[in-house]
Design a protein around this motif. Structure first.
Motif, PDB file in Angstrom:
ATOM      1  N   CYS A   1      -4.385   0.433   5.849  1.00 53.23           N
ATOM      2  CA  CYS A   1      -5.136   0.778   5.891  1.00 53.23           C
ATOM      3  C   CYS A   1      -6.336   0.536   7.556  1.00 53.23           C
ATOM      4  O   CYS A   1      -5.905  -0.946   7.149  1.00 53.23           O
ATOM      5  CB  CYS A   1      -5.982   0.392   4.993  1.00 53.23           C
ATOM      6  SG  CYS A   1      -5.756   1.076   3.204  1.00 53.23           S
TER       7      CYS A   1
ATOM      8  N   PHE B   1      -0.581   6.818  -1.693  1.00 53.59           N
ATOM      9  CA  PHE B   1      -1.186   6.859  -0.010  1.00 53.59           C
ATOM     10  C   PHE B   1      -0.206   5.922   1.079  1.00 53.59           C
ATOM     11  O   PHE B   1       1.637   6.063   0.274  1.00 53.59           O
ATOM     12  CB  PHE B   1      -2.041   5.029   0.521  1.00 53.59           C
ATOM     13  CG  PHE B   1      -2.411   4.858   1.282  1.00 53.59           C
ATOM     14  CD1 PHE B   1      -3.282   5.709   1.757  1.00 53.59           C
ATOM     15  CD2 PHE B   1      -1.413   3.914   2.412  1.00 53.59           C
ATOM     16  CE1 PHE B   1      -3.648   5.302   3.261  1.00 53.59           C
ATOM     17  CE2 PHE B   1      -1.769   3.896   3.512  1.00 53.59           C
ATOM     18  CZ  PHE B   1      -3.072   3.918   4.423  1.00 53.59           C
TER      19      PHE B   1
ATOM     20  N   TRP C   1      -9.220   9.528   0.816  1.00 55.75           N
ATOM     21  CA  TRP C   1      -8.936   8.675   1.050  1.00 55.75           C
ATOM     22  C   TRP C   1     -10.230   7.473   1.670  1.00 55.75           C
ATOM     23  O   TRP C   1     -11.120   6.096   1.528  1.00 55.75           O
ATOM     24  CB  TRP C   1      -7.746   8.110   2.075  1.00 55.75           C
ATOM     25  CG  TRP C   1      -6.691   8.080   1.173  1.00 55.75           C
ATOM     26  CD1 TRP C   1      -6.051   8.897   0.927  1.00 55.75           C
ATOM     27  CD2 TRP C   1      -6.334   7.571  -0.270  1.00 55.75           C
ATOM     28  NE1 TRP C   1      -5.070   8.666  -0.194  1.00 55.75           N
ATOM     29  CE2 TRP C   1      -4.602   7.983  -0.656  1.00 55.75           C
ATOM     30  CE3 TRP C   1      -6.808   6.049  -0.416  1.00 55.75           C
ATOM     31  CZ2 TRP C   1      -4.588   7.123  -1.805  1.00 55.75           C
ATOM     32  CZ3 TRP C   1      -5.605   5.905  -1.113  1.00 55.75           C
ATOM     33  CH2 TRP C   1      -4.719   5.708  -2.238  1.00 55.75           C
ATOM     34  N   THR C   2     -10.717   7.720   3.985  1.00 55.56           N
ATOM     35  CA  THR C   2     -11.228   6.977   4.248  1.00 55.56           C
ATOM     36  C   THR C   2     -12.978   6.998   3.422  1.00 55.56           C
ATOM     37  O   THR C   2     -13.308   7.863   3.408  1.00 55.56           O
ATOM     38  CB  THR C   2     -11.645   8.341   5.604  1.00 55.56           C
ATOM     39  OG1 THR C   2     -10.228   8.116   6.776  1.00 55.56           O
ATOM     40  CG2 THR C   2     -11.779   7.038   6.903  1.00 55.56           C
TER      41      THR C   2
ATOM     42  N   SER D   1      -8.907   1.817   9.310  1.00 55.48           N
ATOM     43  CA  SER D   1      -9.983   2.081   9.492  1.00 55.48           C
ATOM     44  C   SER D   1     -10.558   1.736  10.948  1.00 55.48           C
ATOM     45  O   SER D   1     -11.610   0.701  11.293  1.00 55.48           O
ATOM     46  CB  SER D   1     -10.972   1.483   8.398  1.00 55.48           C
ATOM     47  OG  SER D   1     -10.251   1.588   6.975  1.00 55.48           O
TER      48      SER D   1
ATOM     49  N   GLN E   1     -17.094   9.527   1.010  1.00 53.08           N
ATOM     50  CA  GLN E   1     -15.657   9.778   1.370  1.00 53.08           C
ATOM     51  C   GLN E   1     -15.413  11.008   1.942  1.00 53.08           C
ATOM     52  O   GLN E   1     -15.869  11.928   1.551  1.00 53.08           O
ATOM     53  CB  GLN E   1     -14.759   9.411   0.116  1.00 53.08           C
ATOM     54  CG  GLN E   1     -13.830   9.882  -0.011  1.00 53.08           C
ATOM     55  CD  GLN E   1     -12.988   9.814  -1.317  1.00 53.08           C
ATOM     56  OE1 GLN E   1     -13.432  10.561  -2.441  1.00 53.08           O
ATOM     57  NE2 GLN E   1     -12.516   8.717  -1.269  1.00 53.08           N
TER      58      GLN E   1
ATOM     59  N   PHE F   1       0.909  -1.264  -0.132  1.00 51.85           N
ATOM     60  CA  PHE F   1      -0.136   0.112  -0.011  1.00 51.85           C
ATOM     61  C   PHE F   1       0.652   1.509  -0.214  1.00 51.85           C
ATOM     62  O   PHE F   1       0.598   2.225  -0.490  1.00 51.85           O
ATOM     63  CB  PHE F   1      -1.161  -0.163   1.020  1.00 51.85           C
ATOM     64  CG  PHE F   1      -2.099  -0.732   1.393  1.00 51.85           C
ATOM     65  CD1 PHE F   1      -2.001  -1.643   0.043  1.00 51.85           C
ATOM     66  CD2 PHE F   1      -3.018  -1.037   2.614  1.00 51.85           C
ATOM     67  CE1 PHE F   1      -2.704  -3.074   0.055  1.00 51.85           C
ATOM     68  CE2 PHE F   1      -3.526  -2.446   2.272  1.00 51.85           C
ATOM     69  CZ  PHE F   1      -3.457  -3.271   1.918  1.00 51.85           C
TER      70      PHE F   1
ATOM     71  N   VAL G   1     -13.305   1.632   5.194  1.00 47.94           N
ATOM     72  CA  VAL G   1     -11.628   1.225   4.418  1.00 47.94           C
ATOM     73  C   VAL G   1     -11.425   2.306   4.266  1.00 47.94           C
ATOM     74  O   VAL G   1     -11.858   3.483   4.733  1.00 47.94           O
ATOM     75  CB  VAL G   1     -12.182   0.222   3.604  1.00 47.94           C
ATOM     76  CG1 VAL G   1     -12.796  -1.164   3.489  1.00 47.94           C
ATOM     77  CG2 VAL G   1     -13.113   0.439   2.312  1.00 47.94           C
ATOM     78  N   HIS G   2      -9.572   2.074   4.038  1.00 46.46           N
ATOM     79  CA  HIS G   2      -8.596   3.194   3.327  1.00 46.46           C
ATOM     80  C   HIS G   2      -8.653   3.876   4.366  1.00 46.46           C
ATOM     81  O   HIS G   2      -7.976   5.107   4.056  1.00 46.46           O
ATOM     82  CB  HIS G   2      -9.316   3.703   2.001  1.00 46.46           C
ATOM     83  CG  HIS G   2      -9.618   2.657   1.516  1.00 46.46           C
ATOM     84  ND1 HIS G   2     -10.512   3.159  -0.123  1.00 46.46           N
ATOM     85  CD2 HIS G   2      -9.713   1.856   0.838  1.00 46.46           C
ATOM     86  CE1 HIS G   2     -10.425   2.237  -0.333  1.00 46.46           C
ATOM     87  NE2 HIS G   2      -9.323   1.301  -0.734  1.00 46.46           N
TER      88      HIS G   2
END
Length: 256
Positions: A68, A63, A218-219, A70, A213, A57, A76-77
């Protein structure tokens, strides 16, 4: 692009997946109240590099981390930070390892301390759904069979299955074809053939399936702010029964 793997290539992915599985075991030893998510990230990167791999990643589309991570309503992310884990948190840890030219990918959602019973059940049933999906990761079945198995298992409990994010093929690239949705209809989609390597990864919400998002780019978070769970294995399509290349055994050992 869909790329079928030779047995030699599958063996290299298996080696990558073995490192990855051990990484998850090391991380599990550190998942506790008061530990920052950045600490978990550093534990993972150090272990991966010490074992001859590199984090899949880190640097991927910019990134900056190896994991990741969460938390709670993040699906995710999530980005590692100075946040310290607290009792009642659920934390999804998604990791990839690049080793000898091939990627592996796996995720596990941990409960920190005492979590609400309904949240513990979400984790249990999401993990169950992963294996329900893997039962259909066999030659002759179709992509839709995997998604149907996951969706039908978790929706009976009133959960929402995320649709915007999916599993995927992997190998020399972290994300290859085909996409593997966690919802679908029996008998629909691409027919599975031996030598296909997939990351199957149910993402399941306690509330509705809808996600948004965050401004960090990202998140991905549940729109209703309810908790989410995420479990993932790297598997090979075989005749009769899928071969699971990653394992949660190291996590189980660390937790017990």
């Amino acid at each position: 692009m869909i790329i079928y793997k030779t047995e030699e290539e599958i063996e290299l992915i298996r080696q990558s997946a073995n490192i990855l599985s051990q990484v998850h075991g090391e991380i599990a030893k550190h998942v506790a109240e008061g530990v920052t998510t950045l600490k978990l990230d550093s534990v993972a990167e150090e272990f991966i590099r010490d074992n001859g791999g590199s984090p899949s990643f880190k640097g991927y589309n910019g990134f900056k981390h190896s994991l990741c991570i969460s938390l709670n309503s993040a699906v995710v992310h999530g980005i590692p930070s100075k946040y310290s884990l607290q009792s009642g948190d659920v934390v999804s840890i998604d990791c990839g390892v690049f080793f000898q030219g091939f990627h592996s990918d796996s995720a596990y959602t941990h409960a920190v301390g005492e979590v609400e019973p309904e949240v513990a059940e979400l984790l249990l049933h999401t993990k169950e759904s992963l294996y329900k999906g893997i039962e259909y990761a066999v030659a002759g079945a179709r992509i839709g069979d995997i998604g149907f198995a996951i969706q039908s298992h978790v929706e009976q409990f009133g959960y929402g299955v995320v649709r915007e994010l999916v599993g995927h093929g992997l190998g020399k690239s972290l994300h290859e074809g085909p996409e593997v949705p966690n919802y679908g209809k029996r008998g629909q989609g691409m027919k599975l053939q031996e030598g296909l390597v997939l990351a199957i990864e149910p993402m399941v919400n306690l509330g509705s399936r809808h996600v948004v998002q965050e401004n960090d780019g990202w998140t991905i978070r549940t729109r209703d702010k309810k908790p989410s769970a995420h479990f993932e294995h790297t598997v090979v399509i075989r005749k009769g029964k899928a071969e699971i290349l990653t394992t949660f055994d190291y996590i189980d050992k660390a937790l017990n």
